[in-house]
Design a protein around this motif. Sequence first.
Motif, short mmCIF file in Angstrom:
data_model
loop_
_atom_site.label_atom_id
_atom_site.label_comp_id
_atom_site.label_asym_id
_atom_site.label_seq_id
_atom_site.Cartn_x
_atom_site.Cartn_y
_atom_site.Cartn_z
N ARG A 5 53.95 20.87 50.50
CA ARG A 5 55.19 20.76 51.27
C ARG A 5 55.14 21.58 52.53
NH1 ARG A 5 59.92 21.43 46.86
NH2 ARG A 5 58.74 23.28 46.42
N LEU A 8 60.91 22.31 56.26
CA LEU A 8 61.56 21.09 56.75
C LEU A 8 61.65 21.05 58.26
CD1 LEU A 8 64.44 20.47 54.23
CD2 LEU A 8 62.19 19.42 54.36
N PHE A 137 63.15 12.90 47.99
CA PHE A 137 63.33 14.32 47.75
C PHE A 137 62.57 14.68 46.47
CE2 PHE A 137 66.67 13.38 50.65
CZ PHE A 137 66.82 14.53 51.39
N GLN A 279 67.41 13.31 56.99
CA GLN A 279 65.98 13.62 56.96
C GLN A 279 65.20 12.53 56.25
OE1 GLN A 279 65.75 17.45 55.08
NE2 GLN A 279 66.89 18.50 56.70
N GLU A 280 65.75 12.05 55.14
CA GLU A 280 65.05 11.02 54.37
C GLU A 280 65.00 9.70 55.14
OE1 GLU A 280 65.03 9.39 49.75
OE2 GLU A 280 66.90 10.09 50.63
N LEU A 318 60.97 15.89 50.45
CA LEU A 318 61.89 16.80 51.10
C LEU A 318 62.58 17.71 50.10
CD1 LEU A 318 63.43 14.07 53.39
CD2 LEU A 318 61.86 15.86 54.14
#
Length: 359
Positions: A5, A8, A137, A279-280, A318
């Motif tokens: 990851r 963000l 997510f 964001q997605e 995310l």
Amino acid sequence: MRSRRWGLGAGLVAVVMAVSLAGCTEDGGQGEGFTVGLLLPSRAVPRWEQSDRPLIEKRVKELCADCTVAYANAENDAASQRQQMNSMITKGVSVLILDVVDPKALRSSVRAADRAGIPVVAYDRLAEGPISGFVSFDGGRVGRLQGEALLKGMGGRADDGGVVMVNGDPSSPNAAWYEDGSRSVLQDKVRVLKSYNTIGWRTENAHDHMSAAINALGPNRIDGVLAANDSIAAGVVAALKSARVSPLPPVTGQDADLDAVRRIVKGEQYMTVYKPFRQETEAASAMAVALARGNDLDALVTSTVNSPTTKDVPAVLLDPVSVTAENIGRTLVRDGIYTIDQICTPKLRSACDRIGLTR
């Protein structure tokens, strides 16, 4: 499933920059328009129609002014989604964004898209078959946030207390992902007295499950309820109130539905998991536009995942956010998801004041 990851902020900036570059042709102009097929799973969960669809349509248009989005909602029926997807393949869309109702049932359609040269971006739920990318997510993190919040809400009762789990639809790959995450937190700390799977993530089915648990256990043995999302939480809370359970045990949720946020303000639901949908949707739109233009996803992805049929699927996973009464203002209001006036109806004004949710 394995992943790595990014933070963000850096990740999303890189995605936006990469897509901007990917959208340019060699002579510096924009490529020709095309059609993006968007297939969402249901209307039972408000987010699909209220957030995901409009955000994807808007972002695709920003990335490709001449592009169009062909949309269909499966109403939680795999056969309908299969027909919708096959119709889009026949009509010749350039790329598909698929939030799959049932991965196994749609596997043949994903293969048909691949044969037709149409890349498929699996959205929110991991589809099976030769998909080109996946955006979601981190479901394990969602479940862990729910489990951690439930233990906190239970307070002293978290020490060997009794919990009811009202999980999601078993046909959704995310349901098991969430449940595994929550159980990893709850194990050896509380006793799971009853566990249910909720077909269609439907409120009425969750109400039936919770009513059955109350009848079987009695209200005083239920110290907390792990509800997989906000639609399920609505049914759980309604059943508890119908049984005159007081005080209500802490109840979890997911998706930050407006009604759920209001329940949190009222003290009827303890928490929800906020998944910043923008964001997605931006990551999925970026993938779809890049794939339709024949570009690879190397600059866009942050992870890889394995599905039951495909290894090393390029992915963006995310981070979700836990929301309780303490941080509604610092999360949902700050991000522009809801205004204070939307949350704090006249009947909730005093409750909002108590938790510091003021203008």
